[in-house]
Design an enzyme around this catalytic site. Structure first.
Site, mmCIF file in Angstrom:
data_model
loop_
_atom_site.group_PDB
_atom_site.id
_atom_site.type_symbol
_atom_site.label_atom_id
_atom_site.label_comp_id
_atom_site.label_asym_id
_atom_site.label_seq_id
_atom_site.Cartn_x
_atom_site.Cartn_y
_atom_site.Cartn_z
ATOM 1 C CG ASN A 19 -2.034 -0.918 1.220
ATOM 2 O OD1 ASN A 19 -2.559 -1.243 0.165
ATOM 3 N ND2 ASN A 19 -2.416 -1.406 2.388
ATOM 4 C CG ASP A 271 3.023 -4.210 9.402
ATOM 5 O OD1 ASP A 271 2.219 -5.087 9.789
ATOM 6 O OD2 ASP A 271 2.666 -3.192 8.790
#
Length: 323
Positions: A19, A271
């Site tokens: 993204n 993440d």
């Protein structure tokens, strides 16, 4: 005497999302219906899977990323960022759809709110996994999240399982998962809220500062669902490893203490944690040792703005651990 054949396989295969992060910084996050003034804006590479791939690569992993981006400037930015971090992006497909985006607000304490639009990520299918089958052959870890279609996630988990890799599923953004995917997942990574949703709202999840013994009923509930190795992150309280397969000193339940830092932006810190877990599991570490390392990596990621550019290398993590 160990031989080359005995050494852990090194490759990490990450399947999922890329993204463009559209981030605005503000003093506080707005309430519903409220407008607040921002004090900065940035467009950065992101997406849970791309972030995890970059984090793992910076921490010594040999990483291949399978995904899809648009034929636009955001897609080019994402390919350049992941490739420059050492990630193999030859299996990231250019799609006719626009690159996925995440609209992010970050307040003065580093907390965030995020809305994602799948874009090209929504075009990733099991056929993309099949087309990249060769990268699974020597995989040690297959790293997955839920920012792409569930059938694609299942296909990747099956490919990892068939190759004898450790399948690491980050249950985020949360969704109910089929029993097949749960069975194929060797390590489940969830936060406390996701753990509660997965087990059922009637489940008794301990307070974040509870000791290891309090987590025994939760470990049993996960084991009853076929999940023998679960890592529950607890934000500022660290994490807890529920490992029913552990032997010896590691034990079945291990509390991992948090690493204290001055957080600037927590976007993507989870993440960084997941990527660090993948890198350390691929190198042969136990889940508990991997979680202790990942705690430091994620904390360091939160000390800078953005995601991928903020992720530390091995030397950075070791320096803070030794401090």
């Amino acid at each position: 005497m160990s031989t080359e054949a005995d050494a852990p396989k090194a490759r990490i295969v990450v399947v999922g999302s890329l993204n463009a992060d559209l981030t605005i910084y503000c003093d506080r996050l707005p309430q519903p219906g409220e407008t607040v003034h921002g004090n900065g804006f940035a467009v950065n590479p992101g997406g849970k899977s791309a972030n995890q791939a970059v984090a793992a690569s910076k921490l010594g992993g040999q990483v291949s990323l399978i995904g899809a981006v648009g034929q636009d400037s955001n897609g080019s930015m994402l390919l350049d960022s992941t490739a420059s971090a050492g990630v193999d992006v030859t299996r990231v497909r250019r799609s006719g759809a626009a690159t996925g985006v995440a609209v992010i607000s970050v307040d003065a304490s580093g907390e965030n709110s995020i809305i994602i639009s799948a874009g090209a990520n929504g075009t990733l299918t099991p056929s993309d996994v099949t087309a990249a089958q060769d990268v699974f052959t020597d995989a040690a870890v297959v790293c997955l999240c839920l920012e792409v279609g569930i059938e694609t996630v299942i296909a990747a988990a099956q490919a990892g399982h068939d190759a004898g890799a450790t399948v690491l599923l980050n249950l985020s953004p949360y969704a109910e998962v089929p029993e097949l995917l749960a069975r194929l997942s060797d390590v489940l990574l969830v936060n406390a809220h996701e753990a509660l949703l997965f087990l059922g709202l009637e489940a008794d999840v301990p307070d974040a500062d509870a000791d290891a013994e309090a987590w025994e009923p939760v470990r049993t509930q996960f084991a009853d669902r076929g999940l023998q190795r679960v890592l529950v992150t607890l934000g500022a309280h660290g994490s807890v490893v529920l490992d029913s397969l552990a032997r010896g000193a590691e034990g079945q339940i291990t509390r991992i203490e948090p690493t204290r830092v001055n957080a600037v932006d927590t976007t993507g810190a989870g993440d960084a944690f997941t990527g660090a877990i993948a890198a350390r599991l691929a190198s042969g570490e136990s889940l508990a040792d991997a979680a202790a390392f990942a705690s430091v990596a994620a904390a360091l990621a939160a000390t800078k703005k953005g995601t991928q550019a903020a992720y530390p290398g091995i030397a950075d993590v070791e320096r803070l651990r030794d401090a």
